[in-house]
Design an enzyme around this catalytic site. Sequence first.
Site, PDB file in Angstrom:
ATOM      1  N   ASN A 152       0.806  -1.232   0.000  1.00 51.61           N
ATOM      2  CA  ASN A 152       0.000   0.000   0.000  1.00 51.61           C
ATOM      3  C   ASN A 152       0.835   1.278   0.000  1.00 51.61           C
ATOM      4  OD1 ASN A 152       0.750  -0.540   2.655  1.00 51.61           O
ATOM      5  ND2 ASN A 152      -1.090   0.372   3.524  1.00 51.61           N
ATOM      6  N   GLU A 250       4.099  -3.986  12.393  1.00 54.71           N
ATOM      7  CA  GLU A 250       3.039  -2.986  12.236  1.00 54.71           C
ATOM      8  C   GLU A 250       1.941  -3.633  11.408  1.00 54.71           C
ATOM      9  OE1 GLU A 250       2.423  -0.317  13.717  1.00 54.71           O
ATOM     10  OE2 GLU A 250       4.365  -0.237  14.721  1.00 54.71           O
ATOM     11  N   CYS A 284      -3.225   1.904   6.345  1.00 55.74           N
ATOM     12  CA  CYS A 284      -3.501   1.245   7.632  1.00 55.74           C
ATOM     13  C   CYS A 284      -4.096   2.247   8.619  1.00 55.74           C
ATOM     14  CB  CYS A 284      -2.264   0.569   8.190  1.00 55.74           C
ATOM     15  SG  CYS A 284      -0.839   1.617   8.218  1.00 55.74           S
TER      16      CYS A 284
END
Length: 483
Positions: A152, A250, A284
């Site tokens: 992403n 993460e 995110c």
Amino acid sequence: MHKTFLNYIGGEWQTSKSGDILSSYNPANKTEVVGSVQKSTREELDEAAAQAKKAQKAWRKLAGAERGNYLYKAAVIMEENLEEIATTMTKEMGKSLPEAKGETTRGIQILKYFAGEGMRSDGDVIPSTDPSALMFSKRVPIGVVGVITPWNFPVAIPIWKIAPALIYGNTVILKPASEGSVTAAKVIECFEKADFPAGVVNFITGSGSVIGQGLAENKDVNAVTFTGSNNVGKNIGNIVGARGGKYQLEMGGKNPIIIAEDCDIEAAVDATLSGGLKSTGQKCTCSSRVIVQSAIYDQFKERLIKKAKEITVGDGMDASTWMGPCANEGQFNTVKYYIDKGKEEGATLALGGNQLTEGNLKNGYYIEPTIFDNVTSDMTIAQEEIFGPVLALMKVDTIEDAIAVANDVEFGLSASIFTKNIDHILTFIDDIEAGLVRINSETAGVELQAPFGGMKASSSYSREQGQAAKEFFTTMKTVFIKG
Ligand code: NDP
């Protein structure tokens, strides 16, 4: 004609002995191949780890300022190639070109920030109880760092891991997401042109279960830093932890934005759309739950839907596009699955929910901006990360209720509140379970000089970026000297 990129191991571009390649397709035009990369083997990964280990001995001996010069040079080369890198990113994963340029610029800024870090303090003098002794702490590198990244942010995330790793004297092996590997290869070309010593920066592509898993298992890799999904992250943490390595994870988010009855509604609507749907909801830190006080619920919903209808969806390369396609087929199918799930479980579809197929859109993975109404915490779409252009509206009476709903998920990455009430703000800062706490601002958006990371299932509790990066990418020696 598209290009096939090679692995970069020990300072050499290398073809995989597997003879296989992985190709990236343009999500705005499914039949267009953007580029291909090597489908590498475990042996090639082990070779990269050996090269990185060998190179680290000399790299850590350089002055921090000298390591910083390499980083700065890579930044300058990236600046010269900004347009090409950003265009590749838009074609490979679909985000709009201005967003891709913004991300590439962020990557350059991160390199410059950490270049300067080579001349900052790397320890503290601690008063000894023995007045004739000198005692101090000194930060030292960990060794070889494995970097596993998602698709992403194919430029910013690799760089925000690689730059601090390198400046503190570690060497790195980057394994990018297969769906973002071509863009990542363009970044590595900049590192190659910056003339880093052989083996300091290594790049190897291939499947997660072979190369990613291999990085987690290889004992020459002292630390692994990972961003991506929860299942994969937890598995990496277990493997690296069991062999005594250091790891940083993460992972997902299910980020809430709370809309209080006293807020500036126009600003809150804009922030909800920008934080929820930019990058097609694939950050995110994207907002996915919109928790609104009942007194303004209908008014807010009406404004939100009206503005969402104005969003232009299209190929990220078109100047008029506000929102591009889902990044790949897998993500497209995931988003459709969650839209069906929302309908099945009784949420009301207030806007969108369909694939877009008009004109050229039929060639890509496009989904309408989607808003669900009447969503409750027990629904799947209120609990699981969707990673798509889907907002869930939830109604609450009080701010206390709003914070309770906001915290009622396994994740805790980012959270935001829109209000003018200082008591609400202070309560929110105190009670919200999130690593990134944002007031009158969208949930997405991080600054490179500040710590980044989540709570609960969103993170392994370590922090990335800014000065916080030092904690993960170094360890400490405590030195006691007596004359
Ligand atoms: P993954 O966790 O599957 O992939 C992230 C990285 O891990 C990729 O480089 C991937 O390689 C690698 N990987 C995959 N399997 C393994 C394994 N067994 N061992 C080690 N490494 C592995 O995430 P996706 O990119 O597929 O995205 C899926 C979901 O993850 C999204 O829907 C979203 O929910 C979440 N996500 C969260 C992000 C965040 O920033 N919090 C970012 C991106 C995704 P490969 O690509 O070759 O499979």
